[in-house]
Design a protein around this motif. Structure first.
Motif, short mmCIF file in Angstrom:
data_model
loop_
_atom_site.label_atom_id
_atom_site.label_comp_id
_atom_site.label_asym_id
_atom_site.label_seq_id
_atom_site.Cartn_x
_atom_site.Cartn_y
_atom_site.Cartn_z
N THR A 46 0.84 -1.20 0.00
CA THR A 46 0.00 0.00 0.00
C THR A 46 0.87 1.25 0.00
OG1 THR A 46 -1.78 -1.17 1.14
CG2 THR A 46 -1.81 1.24 1.25
N ALA A 47 1.93 1.26 0.80
CA ALA A 47 2.83 2.41 0.85
C ALA A 47 3.53 2.63 -0.49
CB ALA A 47 3.86 2.23 1.96
N ARG A 52 2.41 6.69 -5.97
CA ARG A 52 1.90 7.20 -7.25
C ARG A 52 1.23 8.56 -7.11
NH1 ARG A 52 -1.57 2.09 -8.95
NH2 ARG A 52 -2.15 2.45 -6.79
N ASP A 53 0.93 8.95 -5.87
CA ASP A 53 0.31 10.25 -5.61
C ASP A 53 1.31 11.29 -5.13
OD1 ASP A 53 -2.22 9.21 -6.25
OD2 ASP A 53 -2.52 8.49 -4.21
N SER A 54 2.59 10.97 -5.16
CA SER A 54 3.64 11.87 -4.68
C SER A 54 3.74 13.12 -5.54
CB SER A 54 4.98 11.14 -4.69
OG SER A 54 6.04 12.02 -4.38
N ALA A 55 4.18 14.19 -4.94
CA ALA A 55 4.47 15.42 -5.69
C ALA A 55 5.73 15.26 -6.52
CB ALA A 55 4.62 16.60 -4.73
N SER A 56 6.56 14.28 -6.19
CA SER A 56 7.82 14.03 -6.90
C SER A 56 7.58 13.18 -8.14
CB SER A 56 8.79 13.30 -5.96
OG SER A 56 9.85 12.74 -6.69
N ASP A 57 8.06 13.68 -9.28
CA ASP A 57 7.96 12.91 -10.52
C ASP A 57 8.71 11.59 -10.40
OD1 ASP A 57 7.29 12.48 -13.31
OD2 ASP A 57 9.37 12.97 -13.78
N LEU A 58 9.87 11.61 -9.76
CA LEU A 58 10.65 10.39 -9.60
C LEU A 58 9.89 9.35 -8.78
CD1 LEU A 58 13.29 8.75 -9.88
CD2 LEU A 58 14.07 9.88 -7.79
N VAL A 62 8.59 5.75 -10.24
CA VAL A 62 9.08 4.51 -9.65
C VAL A 62 7.91 3.71 -9.09
CG1 VAL A 62 10.44 3.51 -7.76
CG2 VAL A 62 11.41 5.34 -9.17
N ALA A 63 7.03 4.36 -8.33
CA ALA A 63 5.88 3.65 -7.73
C ALA A 63 5.01 3.03 -8.81
CB ALA A 63 5.07 4.61 -6.87
N ALA A 64 4.74 3.77 -9.88
CA ALA A 64 3.93 3.23 -10.96
C ALA A 64 4.60 2.02 -11.60
CB ALA A 64 3.66 4.32 -12.01
N ALA A 122 15.36 13.58 -4.97
CA ALA A 122 16.19 12.72 -4.12
C ALA A 122 15.63 12.67 -2.70
CB ALA A 122 17.64 13.22 -4.11
N GLU A 123 15.28 13.83 -2.16
CA GLU A 123 14.73 13.88 -0.81
C GLU A 123 13.39 13.14 -0.74
OE1 GLU A 123 13.29 17.16 2.50
OE2 GLU A 123 14.62 17.79 0.89
N SER A 124 12.54 13.34 -1.72
CA SER A 124 11.23 12.67 -1.73
C SER A 124 11.39 11.15 -1.79
CB SER A 124 10.39 13.14 -2.92
OG SER A 124 10.06 14.49 -2.79
N TYR A 125 12.29 10.68 -2.61
CA TYR A 125 12.52 9.24 -2.73
C TYR A 125 13.02 8.67 -1.41
CZ TYR A 125 14.28 4.79 -4.60
OH TYR A 125 14.51 3.46 -4.82
N ARG A 126 13.99 9.34 -0.80
CA ARG A 126 14.55 8.85 0.47
C ARG A 126 13.47 8.82 1.56
NH1 ARG A 126 18.45 12.96 -0.40
NH2 ARG A 126 17.96 13.71 1.69
N TYR A 127 12.67 9.87 1.67
CA TYR A 127 11.61 9.90 2.68
C TYR A 127 10.53 8.86 2.39
CZ TYR A 127 13.30 13.80 5.40
OH TYR A 127 14.05 14.59 6.24
#
Length: 170
Positions: A46-47, A52-58, A62-64, A122-127
């Protein structure tokens, strides 16, 4: 999406494979029964899907990609998975070595992101990875008897999460 062309196939494989690897490592940080591991697995998938709803394109891309490869969570379906078929629970043959490998791959992803991603991506992916680990380790109690007692997050689970956070500098 301009995210993918920045990365070689090997680099993209690292970024796409790491979320599920974090899920596996977080669920194996503490040996639980099948039911608890299934709860952790569902929370982790689920996480990942929520990325897929992240503000980060990366993170969105990746999630998709992960969801396209692994299947989607369907909260209305039997067992929570599309078609009512639960994915198999993946376990490392050697738990300690598997968890250590995930930490090493997280280090490599952190270096890759520092070199190629925007600071925001990078920050969004790490978090996102830390949020994923948090959701997995807090999905089911360990050591309870008929719902009484036990620990929501065991020392082994906390250690994995904290080590991952330190490696990702979160």
């Amino acid at each position: 999406m301009e995210t993918v062309p920045k990365y070689t196939d090997e680099e993209w494989g690292l970024l796409v494979g790491l979320p599920q690897s974090v899920l596996i490592a977080a669920s194996q940080a503490e040996q639980d029964g099948t039911r608890r591991t299934r709860e952790e697995w569902t929370a982790g998938m689920t996480a990942i899907a929520d990325g897929r709803d992240s503000a980060s394109d990366l993170v969105r891309t990746v999630a998709a990609d992960v969801v396209a490869r692994q299947g989607d969570i369907d909260e209305d379906a039997v067992g929570g998975f599309a078609g009512g078929v639960e994915p198999p629970i993946i376990e490392f043959p050697d738990r300690a070595a598997g968890i250590a490998d995930v930490i090493e791959r997280a280090k490599a992803a952190h270096a890759l992101l520092a070199a190629k991603a925007t600071d925001a991506d990078a920050e969004s992916y790490r978090y996102w990875l830390i949020t994923l680990a948090d959701q997995v380790v807090s999905a089911a109690k360990s050591g309870d008897v008929l719902g009484f007692g036990g620990e929501l997050i065991t020392p082994a689970e906390r250690n994995f999460r904290d080590t991952l956070a330190a490696v990702l500098e979160v």
